[in-house]
Design a protein around this motif. Structure first.
Motif, mmCIF file in Angstrom:
data_model
loop_
_atom_site.group_PDB
_atom_site.id
_atom_site.type_symbol
_atom_site.label_atom_id
_atom_site.label_comp_id
_atom_site.label_asym_id
_atom_site.label_seq_id
_atom_site.Cartn_x
_atom_site.Cartn_y
_atom_site.Cartn_z
ATOM 1 N N HIS A 1 -9.564 -9.389 -8.199
ATOM 2 C CA HIS A 1 -10.472 -9.221 -9.336
ATOM 3 C C HIS A 1 -9.851 -9.696 -10.637
ATOM 4 O O HIS A 1 -10.547 -9.894 -11.609
ATOM 5 C CB HIS A 1 -10.892 -7.751 -9.446
ATOM 6 N N ASN A 2 -8.533 -9.899 -10.641
ATOM 7 C CA ASN A 2 -7.892 -10.416 -11.852
ATOM 8 C C ASN A 2 -7.761 -11.938 -11.834
ATOM 9 O O ASN A 2 -7.240 -12.514 -12.773
ATOM 10 C CB ASN A 2 -6.498 -9.802 -12.016
ATOM 11 N N PHE B 1 -12.299 -8.406 -4.135
ATOM 12 C CA PHE B 1 -11.505 -7.190 -3.982
ATOM 13 C C PHE B 1 -10.025 -7.533 -3.811
ATOM 14 O O PHE B 1 -9.640 -8.221 -2.857
ATOM 15 C CB PHE B 1 -12.019 -6.388 -2.792
ATOM 16 N N GLY B 2 -9.218 -7.061 -4.719
ATOM 17 C CA GLY B 2 -7.800 -7.410 -4.707
ATOM 18 C C GLY B 2 -7.516 -8.643 -5.545
ATOM 19 O O GLY B 2 -6.403 -8.850 -5.999
ATOM 20 N N ARG C 1 0.091 -9.962 -4.045
ATOM 21 C CA ARG C 1 -0.853 -11.084 -4.010
ATOM 22 C C ARG C 1 -0.376 -12.206 -4.920
ATOM 23 O O ARG C 1 -0.473 -13.380 -4.568
ATOM 24 C CB ARG C 1 -2.242 -10.622 -4.432
ATOM 25 N N GLY D 1 7.786 0.561 -4.607
ATOM 26 C CA GLY D 1 6.579 0.902 -5.334
ATOM 27 C C GLY D 1 6.806 1.135 -6.820
ATOM 28 O O GLY D 1 5.859 1.358 -7.572
ATOM 29 N N LYS D 2 8.066 1.075 -7.251
ATOM 30 C CA LYS D 2 8.341 1.333 -8.672
ATOM 31 C C LYS D 2 7.914 0.155 -9.535
ATOM 32 O O LYS D 2 7.393 0.334 -10.625
ATOM 33 C CB LYS D 2 9.834 1.604 -8.873
ATOM 34 N N HIS D 3 8.165 -1.050 -9.013
ATOM 35 C CA HIS D 3 7.881 -2.227 -9.837
ATOM 36 C C HIS D 3 6.828 -3.121 -9.218
ATOM 37 O O HIS D 3 6.671 -4.265 -9.627
ATOM 38 C CB HIS D 3 9.158 -3.040 -10.046
ATOM 39 N N SER D 4 6.162 -2.637 -8.195
ATOM 40 C CA SER D 4 5.220 -3.546 -7.558
ATOM 41 C C SER D 4 4.117 -2.774 -6.872
ATOM 42 O O SER D 4 4.253 -1.596 -6.567
ATOM 43 C CB SER D 4 5.953 -4.396 -6.523
ATOM 44 N N ASP D 5 3.009 -3.462 -6.654
ATOM 45 C CA ASP D 5 1.892 -2.889 -5.914
ATOM 46 C C ASP D 5 1.169 -4.036 -5.217
ATOM 47 O O ASP D 5 1.716 -5.142 -5.132
ATOM 48 C CB ASP D 5 0.958 -2.125 -6.858
ATOM 49 N N GLY D 6 -0.018 -3.782 -4.747
ATOM 50 C CA GLY D 6 -0.773 -4.817 -4.052
ATOM 51 C C GLY D 6 -1.022 -6.046 -4.923
ATOM 52 O O GLY D 6 -1.083 -7.169 -4.423
ATOM 53 N N GLN D 7 -1.143 -5.830 -6.225
ATOM 54 C CA GLN D 7 -1.384 -6.955 -7.117
ATOM 55 C C GLN D 7 -0.190 -7.903 -7.192
ATOM 56 O O GLN D 7 -0.341 -9.114 -7.120
ATOM 57 C CB GLN D 7 -1.722 -6.434 -8.522
ATOM 58 N N ILE E 1 0.835 -1.201 0.000
ATOM 59 C CA ILE E 1 0.000 0.000 0.000
ATOM 60 C C ILE E 1 0.871 1.251 0.000
ATOM 61 O O ILE E 1 0.559 2.241 -0.641
ATOM 62 C CB ILE E 1 -0.933 -0.007 1.231
ATOM 63 N N LEU F 1 -9.934 0.279 4.242
ATOM 64 C CA LEU F 1 -8.980 -0.385 3.358
ATOM 65 C C LEU F 1 -9.488 -1.732 2.871
ATOM 66 O O LEU F 1 -9.480 -2.020 1.674
ATOM 67 C CB LEU F 1 -7.645 -0.599 4.084
ATOM 68 N N HIS G 1 -3.325 -10.057 2.859
ATOM 69 C CA HIS G 1 -3.267 -8.960 3.819
ATOM 70 C C HIS G 1 -4.661 -8.656 4.345
ATOM 71 O O HIS G 1 -5.532 -8.235 3.592
ATOM 72 C CB HIS G 1 -2.656 -7.731 3.117
#
Lengths: 523, 363
Positions: free
Chosen positions: A380-381, A377-378, A349, A340-346, A322, A363, A355
């Motif tokens: 969705h893909n 949620f989170g 997971r 955070g440059k190459h990654s996020d919550g997706q 986050i 949140l 989390h």
């Protein structure tokens, strides 16, 4: 048998002393929801009276009626033996009632003195009021251990001191009856002890204290009498000395509850999460994590204890993708980008990190979304939720949600209801179901049982332990020391963005952890 | 438990609001010394009493569907795009460029290209405010409204200095080739044997707008992008938790929104005027806000609200033509409709809710 005996007990502790408060047959409903049903309670003068109950049992509604925020549909309020009507909080203050809210109502950039006289100023100029308040404050500080620097600005004070200001505010308005709503939620064990000393002092001077809490330990420690509420009804009022935490829990929930978590010895395997020198700087350029290093192994629960606001939230958020930070984080030996440059919550997971965030309402869930929308949620893909390259498979998602709601005993088990229409405990079960059912390698879980009723706490704890049994790594953050002590295999204590020390739960105690939480550590 | 059934929420409440709005409009008409009943009759006759009136009503409604959808899509992402006017203006430029650039052999090819051109130009015009919002935090309400002015000035410049045919005194583009003329509604309905008036501008764009309503519905409620847009719109914090990237969603939502607003130009520039003129959008971008508001940001609600506003537009024009009631009065009526269906929504909703609650209790 035993249960019925306890459940059937009513008013064993009808106080013989003069009454400070008496409520007779108070009822209040909000639309179709009956928050208070025919509630009667008698609080003796000069006593500490606890009110305990699960979330949504109606404690806060009852106190709001007493403080003039709500008007009861029916019933009578007697203060000091005289019938009164309390249409607003000014009348409550005039009747001698003071309230200390869970979330303080102080002006952050005013001094203590200015906050105390706010709304109680006399005359055209401030100076005389301030002088008078200063004198009163000095006396109160001496009488009750309520020492606070009158000229300190509130935002510079610790939470414990801010709470004292709230109490002083009430006493300055000559409150004889002090109502405290979940006062220890934000305090260290030491600060809580101090608060209890203050409360005992107040009682011994003849003040009446009403303490609303969901912590059984506090009830046992400090109250003289305790009233238990369940689903809007007052189920019992008992003398504290005659009862036990198990009895109270049973009264609250209406069935037997295991207060102690049964758990098998840990069987830790390979290291799943490795963190080295993790740092996070927030938007105001304040360093919130100052070089955290820790490890969590498979089949192990690492509990992070600490007073809220010492970097635990930031730790979970940076690991969950986050927020961003710097440092080395490895998952199953593979390094993970936290900048955070190459990654996020997706990407987190995808690597097997689930989390359960501390703040489920802001949140973990979208409150306006239905349960089935929240279940995706989170995720969705996730391929099983897609019909084809373009469309999502909402039917499959609804069916999946119905199954998970069944398995996690979410009530009501209706996937098409909005998240906001579930109780706190059931909302949390939705989040926990979503994250645990993904079978993650690492579960980040923050305040798993905040605002959750006892029955659901037991269930959620079991689920966390089941995941541990399945050989997964769990990083648990909680401000409830009991929870940390009973679930963790190892405990790390955080203070001011650092880990002050690590302990094993069976080789430590609350006092030692409390000292670490207050920053007096071995480093 | 819901406080009242869905149909009441979606239909009954707006309907009551509408009746109140019309009632107060009637009082205003009375106050200026005209007969409100006659005026209402004239509006209904003029807008819905003939296929000629219907043609104009549907022509306006087509514009409003596009701009209403534009506002609705952005709204689902929590973004208030009030730049539909500018985006539709730029869409017009896109249509004109496409139509004048090539000697189109058939209207169908030209239509496909014009839709793409209109959407691309509209999206481009929305992209800049979107970028500023996503990256710099410049508020999208401010930037989109500013871009309306820039769009108007840009169009002015382009028409006067670049697209104006040599020798023409009129700040307008050249007329499009006759091959690009779109089929009118009477031709389309004629194919299935329905007689329809042929002196109105309603054209095939209506069908595109209706298709857009369906596609937006699919997008918002049945695709991953729509899911992410809605999640982001409800809570940016939670979206970040779920790994939804705010910059990306802001851009996508605004590009789609701007594209939809731009596509309006297929109707008014290509379908009606057959050339690009100054101020061809005529406020439809702003009406789109009201349409989305009244349609509760649901594509089917937008469809119905667009037709209502089409009726108000056409009925208002008839009113101005046949009575002494000034054309501006119709703006008052529209304002009252917006006021009651949008801003004062709770004024009607609360009593209706109470009635339903009481009714439920009685059962």
């Amino acid at each position: 048998m035993v249960g019925n005996e306890i459940l059937g007990r009513q008013d064993t502790a009808a106080p013989s002393a003069p009454l400070a408060i008496e409520l007779r047959g108070i009822s209040k409903s909000f639309g179709p929801v009956q928050a208070n049903k025919n509630i009667s309670i008698r609080v003796a003068r000069g006593s500490i009276h606890g009110i305990i109950g699960e979330n949504g049992a109606g404690k806060s509604t009852l106190m709001s009626i007493l403080y003039g925020f709500y008007k009861a549909d029916s019933g009578e309020i007697l203060i000091g033996g005289k019938t009164v009507t309390i249409p607003d909080s000014q009348s409550a203050i005039r009747a001698g009632i003071g309230m200390v809210f869970q979330h303080f109502k102080l002006v952050q950039n005013f001094t203590v003195l200015e906050n105390i006289i706010l709304g109680a100023e006399e005359g055209r100029f401030l100076r005389p009021s301030l002088t008078k308040a200063r004198a009163v404050l000095k006396k109160l500080a001496e009488d009750y251990e309520l020492d606070v620097d009158p000229d300190a600005v509130v935002e510079d004070l610790s939470v414990g001191h801010q709470q004292r200001v709230e109490i002083l505010k009430a006493l300055y308005r000559q409150a004889d009856i002090l109502i405290l709503d979940e006062p220890t939620g934000v305090l260290t064990p030491d600060e809580a002890d101090h608060l209890f000393r203050i409360l005992r002092g107040l009682r011994d001077q003849g003040k009446t204290i009403v303490l609303i809490t969901h912590k059984l330990r506090e009830i046992m420690e400090i109250t003289d009498h305790v009233s238990v509420m369940r689903r809007g009804e007052m189920v019992a009022t008992v003398t504290t000395a005659d009862t036990s935490p198990e009895d109270l829990a049973e009264l609250m929930v209406g069935r037997k509850v295991l207060l102690h978590v049964e758990k098998s010895p840990a069987n830790p395997g390979r290291t799943v999460l490795e963190v080295e020198n993790l740092r996070v700087v927030d938007d105001n350029k304040v360093e919130r994590l100052r070089g955290i290093s820790l490890q969590v192994r498979a089949g192990e629960i690492l509990g992070i204890a600490g007073v809220a606001g010492n970097g635990q939230s930031e730790l979970l958020q940076v690991l969950g993708g986050i927020s961003n930070g710097t440092g080395i984080v490895r998952l199953n030996g593979e390094s993970l980008d936290v900048t955070g440059k190459h990654s996020d919550g997706q990407t987190r997971r995808a690597k097997g990190i689930a989390h359960v965030p501390e703040d489920r309402q802001h949140l973990g869930l979208i409150m306006d979304f239905t349960a089935w929308e929240n279940m995706a949620f989170g995720y969705h893909n996730a391929p099983e939720y897609q019909r084809n390259a373009l469309l999502m498979n909402n039917e499959a998602l609804r069916a999946d949600t119905a199954r998970k709601m069944e398995r996690f005993d979410v009530r009501p088990p209706n996937p098409t209801l909005a998240a906001k229409s579930f109780s706190g405990g059931n909302q949390q079960k939705i989040v926990v179901a979503r994250e645990i059912e993904r079978n993650p390698d690492l579960l980040l879980i923050g305040q798993p049982t905040r605002g959750v009723d006892i029955g659901a706490i037991e269930f959620i704890h079991k689920q966390i332990l089941a995941l541990r049994e399945a050989g997964k790594a769990i990083l648990l953050v909680s401000v409830e020391l009991d929870e940390i002590m009973s679930l963790s295999d190892r405990i790390a204590v955080m203070f001011d963005g650092r880990i002050m020390g690590e302990r094993l739960p069976d080789q430590t105690n609350e006092r030692e952890l409390g000292l670490l939480m207050a920053g007096m550590g071995d480093k | 438990m819901d406080r009242m059934p869905k149909w009441a929420d979606a239909l009954l409440v707006p309907l009551i609001s509408l009746i109140i709005a019309f009632f107060i409009s009637g009082l205003v008409i009375l106050a200026i010394g005209e007969d409100p009943i006659a005026a209402m009759k004239l509006m209904i006759d003029g807008a819905l009493g003939s296929t000629y009136g219907w043609g104009y009503t549907l022509y306006y409604a087509t514009n409003f569907m596009f701009t209403g959808l534009a506002v609705a899509v952005a709204f689902h992402a929590g973004l208030f795009n009030i730049g539909g006017e500018g985006q539709a203006t730029l869409g017009g430029l896109g249509v004109a460029v496409v139509c004048l650039a090539l000697p189109w052999p058939h209207w169908s090819l030209a239509l496909g290209a014009a839709v793409i051109g209109a959407a691309a130009f509209g999206a481009l015009w929305a992209a800049v405010p979107a970028w500023l919002q996503a990256k710099r935090g410049s508020h999208i309400v401010i930037t989109t409204i500013m871009f309306n002015f820039i769009a108007a000035s840009l169009l002015n410049y382009v028409l006067v200095n670049i697209m104006r045919p040599v020798g023409s005194m009129d700040p307008a583009s050249a007329r499009f080739a006759v091959e690009t003329k779109l089929p009118r509604l009477h031709e389309i309905l004629g194919l299935v044997g329905i007689p329809f008036n042929n002196r109105n501008p309603a054209n095939i764009s209506l069908l595109i707008a209706m298709a857009a309503c369906v596609l937006v519905w699919v997008l918002i409620w049945h695709t991953r992008l729509g899911y992410q847009i809605r999640a982001f719109g409800k809570s940016e914090k939670a979206a970040v938790y779920a790994g939804i990237r705010p910059v990306r969603i802001t851009m996508y939502a605004m590009l789609i929104s701007g594209g939809l607003a731009g596509m309006m130009a297929v109707n008014n520039v290509m379908g009606e005027a057959q050339r690009l003129v100054l101020n061809s959008v005529e406020g439809a971008g702003f009406i789109g806000i009201a349409v989305a508001l009244m349609g509760r940001n649901h594509p089917f609600g937008v469809f119905l609200a667009a037709i209502l506003f089409g009726f108000l537009y056409q009925g208002g024009a008839e009113l101005a033509l046949w009575t002494k009631i000034p054309r501006e009065l119709i703006v008052v009526v529209q304002a009252l409709v917006i006021l009651f269906t949008g801003a004062l929504d709770n004024m009607v909703r609360m009593p209706v809710e109470r009635v339903f609650m009481a009714f439920r209790k009685a059962k």
